[in-house]
Scaffold this motif. Structure first.
Motif, PDB file in Angstrom:
ATOM      1  N   ALA A 112      44.050   1.573 -34.178  1.00  0.00           N
ATOM      2  CA  ALA A 112      43.063   1.502 -35.461  1.00  0.00           C
ATOM      3  C   ALA A 112      42.670   0.366 -35.461  1.00  0.00           C
ATOM      4  O   ALA A 112      41.382  -0.047 -35.894  1.00  0.00           O
ATOM      5  CB  ALA A 112      43.886   2.148 -36.832  1.00  0.00           C
ATOM      6  N   ILE A 113      43.582  -0.809 -35.586  1.00  0.00           N
ATOM      7  CA  ILE A 113      43.168  -2.066 -35.524  1.00  0.00           C
ATOM      8  C   ILE A 113      42.083  -2.680 -34.553  1.00  0.00           C
ATOM      9  O   ILE A 113      41.210  -3.238 -34.957  1.00  0.00           O
ATOM     10  CB  ILE A 113      44.476  -3.024 -35.590  1.00  0.00           C
ATOM     11  N   GLY A 114      42.388  -2.171 -33.313  1.00  0.00           N
ATOM     12  CA  GLY A 114      41.589  -2.653 -32.179  1.00  0.00           C
ATOM     13  C   GLY A 114      40.093  -2.048 -32.557  1.00  0.00           C
ATOM     14  O   GLY A 114      39.138  -2.669 -32.191  1.00  0.00           O
ATOM     15  N   ALA A 115      40.177  -0.652 -32.991  1.00  0.00           N
ATOM     16  CA  ALA A 115      38.850  -0.175 -32.932  1.00  0.00           C
ATOM     17  C   ALA A 115      38.105  -0.707 -34.445  1.00  0.00           C
ATOM     18  O   ALA A 115      36.798  -0.813 -34.240  1.00  0.00           O
ATOM     19  CB  ALA A 115      39.215   1.445 -33.461  1.00  0.00           C
ATOM     20  N   ARG A 116      38.892  -0.879 -35.261  1.00  0.00           N
ATOM     21  CA  ARG A 116      38.281  -1.552 -36.341  1.00  0.00           C
ATOM     22  C   ARG A 116      37.510  -2.808 -36.251  1.00  0.00           C
ATOM     23  O   ARG A 116      36.442  -3.283 -36.526  1.00  0.00           O
ATOM     24  CB  ARG A 116      39.085  -1.549 -37.722  1.00  0.00           C
ATOM     25  N   GLY A 117      38.457  -3.688 -35.378  1.00  0.00           N
ATOM     26  CA  GLY A 117      38.075  -5.003 -35.074  1.00  0.00           C
ATOM     27  C   GLY A 117      36.765  -4.988 -34.298  1.00  0.00           C
ATOM     28  O   GLY A 117      35.717  -5.827 -34.331  1.00  0.00           O
ATOM     29  N   TYR A 118      36.783  -3.892 -33.237  1.00  0.00           N
ATOM     30  CA  TYR A 118      35.701  -3.903 -32.253  1.00  0.00           C
ATOM     31  C   TYR A 118      34.447  -3.494 -33.086  1.00  0.00           C
ATOM     32  O   TYR A 118      33.281  -3.805 -32.813  1.00  0.00           O
ATOM     33  CB  TYR A 118      36.073  -2.882 -31.186  1.00  0.00           C
ATOM     34  N   ALA A 119      34.751  -2.579 -34.074  1.00  0.00           N
ATOM     35  CA  ALA A 119      33.419  -1.989 -34.795  1.00  0.00           C
ATOM     36  C   ALA A 119      32.653  -3.209 -35.624  1.00  0.00           C
ATOM     37  O   ALA A 119      31.503  -3.284 -35.741  1.00  0.00           O
ATOM     38  CB  ALA A 119      33.751  -1.004 -35.696  1.00  0.00           C
ATOM     39  N   LEU A 120      33.652  -4.222 -36.188  1.00  0.00           N
ATOM     40  CA  LEU A 120      33.084  -5.222 -36.775  1.00  0.00           C
ATOM     41  C   LEU A 120      32.543  -6.637 -35.759  1.00  0.00           C
ATOM     42  O   LEU A 120      31.583  -6.926 -36.269  1.00  0.00           O
ATOM     43  CB  LEU A 120      34.090  -5.770 -37.731  1.00  0.00           C
ATOM     44  N   SER A 121      33.288  -6.837 -34.977  1.00  0.00           N
ATOM     45  CA  SER A 121      32.839  -7.821 -34.175  1.00  0.00           C
ATOM     46  C   SER A 121      32.438  -7.608 -32.744  1.00  0.00           C
ATOM     47  O   SER A 121      31.987  -8.400 -31.924  1.00  0.00           O
ATOM     48  CB  SER A 121      34.199  -8.963 -34.240  1.00  0.00           C
ATOM     49  N   ALA A 122      32.937  -6.444 -32.040  1.00  0.00           N
ATOM     50  CA  ALA A 122      32.712  -5.969 -30.624  1.00  0.00           C
ATOM     51  C   ALA A 122      33.137  -7.105 -29.866  1.00  0.00           C
ATOM     52  O   ALA A 122      32.341  -7.313 -28.955  1.00  0.00           O
ATOM     53  CB  ALA A 122      31.288  -5.876 -30.595  1.00  0.00           C
ATOM     54  N   THR A 123      34.339  -7.780 -29.995  1.00  0.00           N
ATOM     55  CA  THR A 123      34.988  -8.777 -28.903  1.00  0.00           C
ATOM     56  C   THR A 123      35.758  -7.883 -28.058  1.00  0.00           C
ATOM     57  O   THR A 123      36.233  -6.883 -28.190  1.00  0.00           O
ATOM     58  CB  THR A 123      35.740  -9.788 -29.809  1.00  0.00           C
ATOM     59  N   PRO A 124      35.964  -8.554 -26.735  1.00  0.00           N
ATOM     60  CA  PRO A 124      36.804  -7.984 -25.722  1.00  0.00           C
ATOM     61  C   PRO A 124      38.082  -7.923 -26.024  1.00  0.00           C
ATOM     62  O   PRO A 124      38.796  -6.935 -25.720  1.00  0.00           O
ATOM     63  CB  PRO A 124      36.554  -9.105 -24.710  1.00  0.00           C
ATOM     64  N   ALA A 125      38.781  -8.772 -27.023  1.00  0.00           N
ATOM     65  CA  ALA A 125      40.044  -8.916 -27.336  1.00  0.00           C
ATOM     66  C   ALA A 125      40.621  -7.724 -28.302  1.00  0.00           C
ATOM     67  O   ALA A 125      41.587  -7.067 -28.032  1.00  0.00           O
ATOM     68  CB  ALA A 125      40.464 -10.054 -28.179  1.00  0.00           C
ATOM     69  N   ASP A 126      39.357  -7.137 -28.951  1.00  0.00           N
ATOM     70  CA  ASP A 126      39.644  -6.005 -29.893  1.00  0.00           C
ATOM     71  C   ASP A 126      39.865  -4.582 -28.973  1.00  0.00           C
ATOM     72  O   ASP A 126      40.467  -3.745 -29.097  1.00  0.00           O
ATOM     73  CB  ASP A 126      38.527  -5.906 -30.831  1.00  0.00           C
ATOM     74  N   MET A 127      38.940  -4.878 -27.904  1.00  0.00           N
ATOM     75  CA  MET A 127      38.954  -3.532 -26.846  1.00  0.00           C
ATOM     76  C   MET A 127      40.154  -3.548 -26.201  1.00  0.00           C
ATOM     77  O   MET A 127      40.871  -2.526 -26.046  1.00  0.00           O
ATOM     78  CB  MET A 127      37.840  -3.909 -25.923  1.00  0.00           C
ATOM     79  N   THR A 128      40.712  -4.805 -25.812  1.00  0.00           N
ATOM     80  CA  THR A 128      41.929  -5.067 -25.293  1.00  0.00           C
ATOM     81  C   THR A 128      43.198  -4.531 -26.156  1.00  0.00           C
ATOM     82  O   THR A 128      44.087  -3.467 -25.683  1.00  0.00           O
ATOM     83  CB  THR A 128      42.400  -6.305 -24.821  1.00  0.00           C
ATOM     84  N   THR A 129      43.023  -4.547 -27.399  1.00  0.00           N
ATOM     85  CA  THR A 129      44.025  -4.375 -28.349  1.00  0.00           C
ATOM     86  C   THR A 129      44.045  -2.916 -28.250  1.00  0.00           C
ATOM     87  O   THR A 129      45.184  -2.064 -28.684  1.00  0.00           O
ATOM     88  CB  THR A 129      43.886  -4.977 -29.747  1.00  0.00           C
ATOM     89  N   PHE A 130      43.031  -1.943 -28.599  1.00  0.00           N
ATOM     90  CA  PHE A 130      42.864  -0.583 -28.857  1.00  0.00           C
ATOM     91  C   PHE A 130      43.310  -0.183 -27.547  1.00  0.00           C
ATOM     92  O   PHE A 130      44.167   0.875 -27.433  1.00  0.00           O
ATOM     93  CB  PHE A 130      41.274  -0.536 -28.777  1.00  0.00           C
ATOM     94  N   LYS A 131      43.014  -0.581 -26.188  1.00  0.00           N
ATOM     95  CA  LYS A 131      43.520   0.075 -25.032  1.00  0.00           C
ATOM     96  C   LYS A 131      45.041  -0.002 -24.802  1.00  0.00           C
ATOM     97  O   LYS A 131      45.865   0.987 -24.505  1.00  0.00           O
ATOM     98  CB  LYS A 131      42.675  -0.392 -23.834  1.00  0.00           C
ATOM     99  N   THR A 132      45.635  -1.318 -25.231  1.00  0.00           N
ATOM    100  CA  THR A 132      46.985  -1.291 -25.328  1.00  0.00           C
ATOM    101  C   THR A 132      47.881  -0.483 -26.212  1.00  0.00           C
ATOM    102  O   THR A 132      48.701   0.119 -26.173  1.00  0.00           O
ATOM    103  CB  THR A 132      47.418  -2.831 -25.549  1.00  0.00           C
ATOM    104  N   GLY A 133      47.107  -0.188 -27.433  1.00  0.00           N
ATOM    105  CA  GLY A 133      47.713   0.799 -28.476  1.00  0.00           C
ATOM    106  C   GLY A 133      47.759   2.126 -27.834  1.00  0.00           C
ATOM    107  O   GLY A 133      48.501   3.029 -28.190  1.00  0.00           O
ATOM    108  N   ARG A 134      46.587   2.290 -27.281  1.00  0.00           N
ATOM    109  CA  ARG A 134      46.269   3.866 -26.738  1.00  0.00           C
ATOM    110  C   ARG A 134      47.245   4.226 -25.714  1.00  0.00           C
ATOM    111  O   ARG A 134      48.031   5.240 -25.737  1.00  0.00           O
ATOM    112  CB  ARG A 134      44.939   3.848 -26.093  1.00  0.00           C
ATOM    113  N   SER A 135      47.653   3.064 -24.863  1.00  0.00           N
ATOM    114  CA  SER A 135      48.762   3.423 -23.762  1.00  0.00           C
ATOM    115  C   SER A 135      50.029   3.360 -24.272  1.00  0.00           C
ATOM    116  O   SER A 135      50.772   4.213 -23.987  1.00  0.00           O
ATOM    117  CB  SER A 135      48.509   1.987 -22.840  1.00  0.00           C
ATOM    118  N   GLN A 136      50.281   2.563 -25.443  1.00  0.00           N
ATOM    119  CA  GLN A 136      51.779   2.705 -25.854  1.00  0.00           C
ATOM    120  C   GLN A 136      52.056   3.849 -26.696  1.00  0.00           C
ATOM    121  O   GLN A 136      52.912   4.768 -26.912  1.00  0.00           O
ATOM    122  CB  GLN A 136      52.033   1.596 -26.715  1.00  0.00           C
ATOM    123  N   PHE A 137      50.838   4.453 -27.431  1.00  0.00           N
ATOM    124  CA  PHE A 137      50.861   5.754 -28.077  1.00  0.00           C
ATOM    125  C   PHE A 137      51.290   6.845 -27.325  1.00  0.00           C
ATOM    126  O   PHE A 137      52.240   7.710 -27.628  1.00  0.00           O
ATOM    127  CB  PHE A 137      49.403   5.969 -28.654  1.00  0.00           C
TER     128      PHE A 137
END
Length: 467
Positions: free
Chosen positions: A72-97
């Motif tokens: 959720a944090i990665g998706a929200r951050g990417y929606a606000l700033s669209a930075t690659p770091a937020d995309m990485t956070t989202f993918k990492t969270g999805r994998s751990q989920f």
């Protein structure tokens, strides 16, 4: 009386079975307590294992919730700033989920309810992650000219989708955590109840063991210790010569009964030995005094004086047999009153004394006529209830007759004394007869010698006169 009758069956059991009856219930109570305690310990171990499992499940739920929050944090951050770091956070969270959800599925495999919720999480998480991923990919592919308008639109869609899905996932994870918490509390309460029951059972078992122990001690004291002490005291009394007590517990079938019966045998042996000593000592005394007699009257008087007190008779008379005149002559009497005026001589067949001489057999009377001889003393007189006329035999011939009159039959040791004394009376009287005959011959020889000397003297005197 009721308790004694209830415990009477215990007296029939041998000592080994009594010990088993005392030990086996205590061992059974100990084993039962051990089994219950072992069961409580096993249940505690199972509860501990389940508690550990619950904590692992709740940890996996927390890790899954943390992974969903990372998504959720990665998706929200990417929606606000669209930075690659937020995309990485989202993918990492999805994998751990996905990884945590797989681990959680393995941990709740024994719980269908939780397994169903994991399936729901799997479906929602996959749908949520795919939706977020598509929106984020669409935002990344937006042309620069349309970037601002499309980005704001896609960001609004992303945030709206994220809010709904994240709330559903968080709700499922929360319910799973609450379910595990409820299971943990139920198992904890069950364990506490089992431990409380174990404490109560242990206290009851200890109380039962103490009460049973006191009961066993009481029975042991009453059925074994006290009888053994009593038998010991009685045995000491018997060993010291006191045989007046009564031996009890002879009918018991256990070791106490065997000791009592052995004590009874020992008592009878002591009584028999005492009676034998009594008989032998008085026999020796009578024999010694009879041998001192020099005349038939001394012999008869000594015999009756000794026998009457020992045989507990009130009257005793002894007659010697004069074979030449075939009659009985009174030689000794004991307890006769002057008014009795006993007959001094009896011919053969004359009266019971003469009948005893004729038949050479014992005569016993149990119902004495009122005109019979009486037993006299300073305090009064009475008719004897038992009369015995005993012949004294030597080589089949009657040498004397002994008459005894008393208030009870002669039995036991007195009768044994009389039986053993009869041969001794016969032999002593025969020796006395020979001594008297020898003395008579000696006196006759002395008289003849005196007469011969007197005749010789007379003859010498006559010869001198003739000269």
């Amino acid at each position: 009386m009721r308790t004694r009758s209830q415990n009477r069956w215990l007296t029939r059991l041998p000592g080994q079975k009594k010990i088993l009856l005392a030990v086996v219930p205590l061992l059974g109570l100990f084993l039962l307590t051990s089994v219950v305690t072992l069961g409580a310990l096993q249940r505690q171990e199972v509860t501990r294992s389940w508690a550990k499992h619950t904590y692992e499940v709740r940890l996996a739920i927390a890790d899954t919730q943390q992974a969903s929050q990372a998504m959720a944090i990665g998706a929200r951050g990417y929606a606000l700033s669209a930075t690659p770091a937020d995309m990485t956070t989202f993918k990492t969270g999805r994998s751990q989920f996905g990884e945590n959800l797989a681990r959680l599925r393995g941990l709740v495999a024994d719980n269908p309810l939780q397994q169903g919720r994991v399936d729901q999480l799997q479906t929602l998480g996959t749908s949520w992650a795919n939706g977020l991923n598509q929106t984020m990919d669409a935002m990344a592919a937006t042309a620069p000219a349309d970037a601002d308008a499309n980005r704001h639109r896609l960001a609004a869609e992303l945030l709206a989708s994220h809010a709904a899905q994240a709330s559903t996932v968080a709700s499922l994870l929360g319910r799973m955590s609450d379910t595990e918490q409820n299971l943990l509390e139920q198992r904890h309460h069950g364990l506490v109840g089992a431990l409380d029951k174990l404490r109560i059972f242990t206290l009851l078992a200890a109380l039962a063991g103490v009460l049973f122990g006191f009961y066993v001690i009481r029975l042991t004291n009453r059925l074994i210790i006290l009888p053994v002490l009593q038998i010991t005291r009685q045995m000491n009394r018997v060993a010291s010569g006191d045989t007046s007590m009564t031996v009890t517990r002879l009918s018991r079938a256990d070791e106490i009964g065997e000791l009592s019966r052995a004590l009874q045998v020992f008592k009878q042996m002591v009584i028999a030995t005492t009676d034998q000593d009594w008989v032998k000592s008085h026999l020796a005394t009578i024999a010694q005094d009879l041998q001192k007699a020099t005349t038939y009257r001394e012999f008869g008087q000594s015999l009756t004086s000794h026998l009457a007190p020992l045989l507990k008779t009130g009257v005793a008379m002894y007659y010697t047999h004069d074979a030449r005149h075939e009659r009985l002559e009174l030689r000794g009497a004991y307890g006769l009153h002057a008014s009795s005026d006993p007959i001094q001589t009896y011919a053969s067949g004359d009266g019971l004394v003469g009948q005893c001489l004729q038949e050479r057999a014992l005569i016993v009377l149990d119902q004495v006529p009122a005109t019979y001889v009486r037993v006299h003393s300073a305090s009064g007189e009475a008719l004897p209830s038992h009369v015995m006329i005993q012949p004294i035999l030597y080589r089949g011939q009657v040498t004397g007759v002994l008459e005894l009159a008393g208030f009870e039959p002669i039995t036991g040791s007195p009768m044994e004394l009389l039986t053993e004394l009869l041969p001794l009376i016969t032999l002593t009287q025969e020796n006395l007869s020979r001594a008297i005959n020898t003395q008579a011959l000696l006196e006759r020889s002395q008289q003849q010698a005196y007469d011969l000397r007197a005749s010789q003297l007379l003859m010498r005197q006559q010869k001198e006169v003739l000269r």
